[in-house]
Design a protein around this motif. Structure first.
Motif, PDB file in Angstrom:
ATOM      1  N   ALA A  12     -14.606  11.478  -2.903  1.00 49.20           N
ATOM      2  CA  ALA A  12     -13.472  11.405  -3.834  1.00 49.20           C
ATOM      3  C   ALA A  12     -12.300  10.724  -3.146  1.00 49.20           C
ATOM      4  O   ALA A  12     -12.127  10.840  -1.938  1.00 49.20           O
ATOM      5  CB  ALA A  12     -13.059  12.813  -4.298  1.00 49.20           C
ATOM      6  N   ALA A  13     -11.504  10.019  -3.932  1.00 53.85           N
ATOM      7  CA  ALA A  13     -10.386   9.258  -3.368  1.00 53.85           C
ATOM      8  C   ALA A  13      -9.231   9.176  -4.357  1.00 53.85           C
ATOM      9  O   ALA A  13      -9.435   9.243  -5.568  1.00 53.85           O
ATOM     10  CB  ALA A  13     -10.841   7.841  -3.007  1.00 53.85           C
ATOM     11  N   MET A  14      -8.044   9.036  -3.825  1.00 55.30           N
ATOM     12  CA  MET A  14      -6.904   8.641  -4.640  1.00 55.30           C
ATOM     13  C   MET A  14      -6.846   7.126  -4.604  1.00 55.30           C
ATOM     14  O   MET A  14      -7.034   6.515  -3.549  1.00 55.30           O
ATOM     15  CB  MET A  14      -5.599   9.224  -4.086  1.00 55.30           C
ATOM     16  N   THR A  15      -6.587   6.517  -5.765  1.00 51.20           N
ATOM     17  CA  THR A  15      -6.530   5.062  -5.829  1.00 51.20           C
ATOM     18  C   THR A  15      -5.217   4.636  -6.459  1.00 51.20           C
ATOM     19  O   THR A  15      -4.601   5.374  -7.230  1.00 51.20           O
ATOM     20  CB  THR A  15      -7.680   4.486  -6.680  1.00 51.20           C
ATOM     21  N   ARG A  16      -4.805   3.436  -6.110  1.00 50.28           N
ATOM     22  CA  ARG A  16      -3.601   2.868  -6.723  1.00 50.28           C
ATOM     23  C   ARG A  16      -3.858   1.391  -6.980  1.00 50.28           C
ATOM     24  O   ARG A  16      -4.233   0.649  -6.084  1.00 50.28           O
ATOM     25  CB  ARG A  16      -2.387   3.032  -5.816  1.00 50.28           C
ATOM     26  N   THR A  17      -3.663   0.972  -8.215  1.00 48.91           N
ATOM     27  CA  THR A  17      -3.928  -0.403  -8.600  1.00 48.91           C
ATOM     28  C   THR A  17      -2.651  -1.050  -9.109  1.00 48.91           C
ATOM     29  O   THR A  17      -1.933  -0.452  -9.921  1.00 48.91           O
ATOM     30  CB  THR A  17      -4.987  -0.457  -9.720  1.00 48.91           C
ATOM     31  N   TYR A  22       1.228  -4.328 -13.974  1.00 51.01           N
ATOM     32  CA  TYR A  22       0.578  -3.070 -14.265  1.00 51.01           C
ATOM     33  C   TYR A  22       0.434  -2.297 -12.973  1.00 51.01           C
ATOM     34  O   TYR A  22       0.085  -2.860 -11.956  1.00 51.01           O
ATOM     35  CB  TYR A  22      -0.786  -3.376 -14.873  1.00 51.01           C
ATOM     36  N   ASN A  23       0.715  -0.999 -12.985  1.00 52.64           N
ATOM     37  CA  ASN A  23       0.312  -0.213 -11.832  1.00 52.64           C
ATOM     38  C   ASN A  23      -0.073   1.189 -12.235  1.00 52.64           C
ATOM     39  O   ASN A  23       0.478   1.770 -13.149  1.00 52.64           O
ATOM     40  CB  ASN A  23       1.354  -0.251 -10.701  1.00 52.64           C
ATOM     41  N   SER A 321      -4.610  -5.699  -7.020  1.00 51.96           N
ATOM     42  CA  SER A 321      -4.843  -5.087  -5.717  1.00 51.96           C
ATOM     43  C   SER A 321      -5.085  -3.604  -5.933  1.00 51.96           C
ATOM     44  O   SER A 321      -4.365  -2.959  -6.687  1.00 51.96           O
ATOM     45  CB  SER A 321      -3.635  -5.270  -4.802  1.00 51.96           C
ATOM     46  N   THR A 322      -6.102  -3.077  -5.267  1.00 54.26           N
ATOM     47  CA  THR A 322      -6.419  -1.661  -5.413  1.00 54.26           C
ATOM     48  C   THR A 322      -6.577  -1.013  -4.047  1.00 54.26           C
ATOM     49  O   THR A 322      -7.337  -1.493  -3.211  1.00 54.26           O
ATOM     50  CB  THR A 322      -7.728  -1.475  -6.198  1.00 54.26           C
ATOM     51  N   TRP A 323      -5.849   0.052  -3.846  1.00 54.84           N
ATOM     52  CA  TRP A 323      -5.961   0.881  -2.646  1.00 54.84           C
ATOM     53  C   TRP A 323      -6.813   2.090  -2.957  1.00 54.84           C
ATOM     54  O   TRP A 323      -6.727   2.656  -4.043  1.00 54.84           O
ATOM     55  CB  TRP A 323      -4.576   1.426  -2.260  1.00 54.84           C
ATOM     56  N   ALA A 324      -7.569   2.528  -1.988  1.00 54.02           N
ATOM     57  CA  ALA A 324      -8.271   3.807  -2.121  1.00 54.02           C
ATOM     58  C   ALA A 324      -8.172   4.558  -0.802  1.00 54.02           C
ATOM     59  O   ALA A 324      -8.434   3.986   0.262  1.00 54.02           O
ATOM     60  CB  ALA A 324      -9.730   3.584  -2.483  1.00 54.02           C
ATOM     61  N   LEU A 325      -7.775   5.814  -0.876  1.00 52.14           N
ATOM     62  CA  LEU A 325      -7.727   6.686   0.293  1.00 52.14           C
ATOM     63  C   LEU A 325      -8.613   7.887  -0.024  1.00 52.14           C
ATOM     64  O   LEU A 325      -8.322   8.628  -0.962  1.00 52.14           O
ATOM     65  CB  LEU A 325      -6.298   7.171   0.556  1.00 52.14           C
ATOM     66  N   GLY A 326      -9.697   8.052   0.740  1.00 54.48           N
ATOM     67  CA  GLY A 326     -10.620   9.095   0.320  1.00 54.48           C
ATOM     68  C   GLY A 326     -11.401   9.725   1.446  1.00 54.48           C
ATOM     69  O   GLY A 326     -11.226   9.428   2.626  1.00 54.48           O
ATOM     70  N   VAL A 327     -12.272  10.619   1.015  1.00 54.51           N
ATOM     71  CA  VAL A 327     -13.141  11.344   1.941  1.00 54.51           C
ATOM     72  C   VAL A 327     -14.556  11.294   1.386  1.00 54.51           C
ATOM     73  O   VAL A 327     -14.776  11.396   0.178  1.00 54.51           O
ATOM     74  CB  VAL A 327     -12.652  12.806   2.122  1.00 54.51           C
ATOM     75  N   ARG A 328     -15.519  11.086   2.278  1.00 57.02           N
ATOM     76  CA  ARG A 328     -16.933  11.058   1.898  1.00 57.02           C
ATOM     77  C   ARG A 328     -17.660  12.109   2.745  1.00 57.02           C
ATOM     78  O   ARG A 328     -17.599  12.065   3.960  1.00 57.02           O
ATOM     79  CB  ARG A 328     -17.511   9.669   2.179  1.00 57.02           C
ATOM     80  N   HIS A 329     -18.324  13.050   2.070  1.00 58.69           N
ATOM     81  CA  HIS A 329     -19.075  14.094   2.780  1.00 58.69           C
ATOM     82  C   HIS A 329     -20.519  14.067   2.311  1.00 58.69           C
ATOM     83  O   HIS A 329     -20.791  14.111   1.118  1.00 58.69           O
ATOM     84  CB  HIS A 329     -18.442  15.467   2.487  1.00 58.69           C
TER      85      HIS A 329
END
Lengths: 331, 331, 331
Positions: A12-17, A22-23, A321-329
């Motif tokens: 799961a990740a937080m994303t920002r586009t 548009y954002n 442009s899209t940022w994603a900050l997340g964790v993968r388990h």
């Protein structure tokens, strides 16, 4: 109990586009670095080197708790990612069910594990309409699949999909919708190459769509470089296109890696090209758990396919442009 | 295998509802004493006191074998109750996904584990439109949640839900639908109190709905007493209301308990109040398995919300009584 | 973990159907020899010979990864095959939930484990509209079921299904739709007989449909012979019919068996009879894994029910033949 292994991925990740005025901030739990899933698999030793195998794997959205979309009309998914049973031996593995076409594994020649939405190449395989794709278009129902063992570095696989059951009523078999594909691989020392061919029936009276892929990678130790090229030829010229990508993965200390890649899609017969630049940093907290930060920049010349991630339409000629900050388990 | 724990609850009961010239016998397998569910969870030790955690939990109806209702339009549930991944340590737990808002745990201040349909308070939290609720309204998708460790009896949790993905097409983010909440608890010796605040965005241009809860319990040994009070303030006065409840749980011999509770909902701006009286007897055959008998009596002044259990509309001013005789098994 | 056993069946086959100028090759993953499924079950010892039990079992289509069809309108299946919780002891087992009516187990008197689509009798039980059926019509939601222990070869079971929850809105209980059934069995030495009665409510003001079954088998060692007879009596004569079948299973070497059976359906009040001839060879690679080849030949006099397997309508008076070559793996 001992007959079944449960495994899965929760990502799961937080994303920002941003882009085109548009954002949007959003959570994405489909699995940006690796598709979120829960699976059951097992192997039975039948003696004489023969074994029985099965795998049942459901995709899931960690953000909302929902199952993946795209079930055949009127049906719902039990195991959207994989569902198959087969036999294996020294001669390879033969499976029946919903399985991967060879084009799925091309993800190994892209950065970020081929992330379907955020790698340089991943999203463009969908924009270009490829089944040679690190996502659902490479999951083929009603298929018979053979995979060879490792033959001194060589490997081969073939699949035939009798696509009849896409019709939920299981009535008349739409003719001309069968599919088949082959994949070849060779890995030796630091180098690896892969070649894939998909032949996709699209209906009666229409010529099959043909897809070809070649990719390779070389691990220099301080840096792994990779490149791919693929083409699609359909009956109508506007369905033809070419897609290439290059990328590097640079290990950082012992447990992290920096990823950088670029991909370009050239659509024939229309000025409707796209390109994608991705950079990412993956920090492994363990073999199973990683934190990641990814930035993808996507540009479409004329048409406006959905953005990666949140899939918000942007206007032709704009860049998102899209940022994603997340964790993968993995478990 | 060792990475995953499978757990769940199967709870089924026969119910009988009478009131307003209506009577009906029905089976209910949603889980009257405790919601029926199947879940998968795991923890990975990452060293230095850090750990990775995940939980995937699906609700289910034991009576019919179906999944819970209420999936976003065009989607189906994989894990309707919980779906999240996170990191934990001495500093607490941080999770991403579909998680509980603090109002869910207010069930500990109601009899019968806060039974969403049969406790004194449970069903009225839904009639009153609360997300401070021992049921699905407290399950928030797309949320980031922090839970503190136990700090000498004190605990704190906070959640922020970016509600964007309720739109199945994941297109434009409806503005103004974000939610956040905080919860505080303090437990010492025989006493415990809890305070919860929810702030629920309901759309652009509409003021957020605010909910406040305070509850407490005291265990006298021969009897545990509990009380709650909560209020909801919406932009329109007809959405405002107050709900209070009191209850006692009396242990009987070593493995049973008698439950008695009363709750009252006062809707502002309309003469549309409701009250609920519940009495129940729970006999534990083991720590995991219990038999229960519950009688709930519900009265609505003017409007006719659905009954508890079988949810048959009754007429304004009528009173409905519902019996449930069931079994709850945890695994 | 120790509280739950995971088990299942994955069964997939290639099929080919010809008849009436029609021929089709298809994959079928519903489970031709045995229904494909994934299940969770457990038992808790409560002391004094009492135990708690539960079972949650989902059907699945290995060919496409989808869940079974037929969920109540607006709902989706979590556990379509079985979902129940109960108590057991020396006195038998009492369960609540979605459970099997006694008519399901009549499959033991048919060849090929009663294969719902390919045995001689299986598909005709559906054509004839029986709930005494080795498939979903014998899965009853909202049921209370009692099963006796083995009493010196005798066994008894009874079920009552309060069919209220077929209405997804759980609103008014359709009267007259309750069902009940009883089954008796006796097994001694090489012989076994079974008698089943189903009483199926079909709505207010309509007489209940009654079904009766008697079957038996005798194991001569070199051959096991079996026969069944069943009848259905509905309010309208066109719903009445009779169905009989005979079959033999011949062991071949130590791990294989040859199956041959014939069944005939006689519909009253219309010249619309059907008959079915099946022959099959099952080769067990182990106790859990089998390869099978089955040929079913089905003939319908006047009406044209769907074919077995791919369920393609054929014309009245035509005969359809269906081959299946598959693998069945239990885990």
């Amino acid at each position: 109990q001992s007959n079944v292994t449960i495994y899965g991925v929760v990502d799961a990740a937080m994303t920002r586009t941003t882009g085109g005025g548009y954002n949007q901030t959003a959570m994405d739990g489909r699995g940006i670095l690796q598709g979120s899933r829960l699976g059951f698999r097992g192997t039975e030793d039948l003696g004489n080197g023969l074994k029985a195998l099965f795998q049942l794997e459901q995709g899931l959205n960690v953000d909302t708790g929902t199952a993946p979309p795209g079930a055949p009309a009127g049906e719902s998914w039990a195991f959207q990612r994989q569902a198959w049973v087969g036999l294996g031996g020294a001669w390879g593995t033969l499976g029946l069910g919903r399985q991967y076409a060879p084009g799925y594994a091309t993800a190994r020649f892209d950065i970020l594990e081929g992330s379907g939405l955020y790698s340089a190449r991943g999203w463009l395989t969908s924009v270009g309409g490829y089944t040679i794709n690190p996502g659902s278009p490479a999951r083929w129902s009603n298929s018979v699949r053979y995979m060879s063992p490792d033959l001194s570095g060589f490997s081969f696989e073939g699949i035939y999909s009798n696509y009849n059951n896409e019709d939920p009523a299981r009535t008349r078999h739409p003719s001309g919708d069968d599919r088949w594909a082959m994949g070849f691989g060779y890995a030796k020392g630091p180098g690896e190459i892969g070649v894939v061919y998909h032949n996709v029936g699209v209906g009666a009276g229409v010529e099959d769509t043909r897809e070809f892929f070649i990719g390779g990678s070389w691990d220099f130790g301080f840096l792994k470089a990779m490149a791919t090229w693929q083409r699609k030829d359909a009956e109508v010229r506007s369905g033809d296109n070419r897609l290439w990508s290059v990328g590097v993965v640079v290990p950082v200390l012992t447990s992290s890696a920096f990823h950088l890649g670029y991909a370009s899609l050239d659509v024939k017969g229309r000025d409707n090209d796209s390109n994608s630049l991705s950079t990412g940093f993956v920090h492994n907290l363990s073999k199973r758990t990683a934190l990641y930060a990814i930035l993808n920049r996507m540009h479409h010349d004329d048409l406006a396919p959905n953005l990666s991630g949140i899939e918000q339409p942007i206007q032709p000629g704009e860049t998102a442009s899209t940022w994603a900050l997340g964790v993968r388990h993995k478990f």
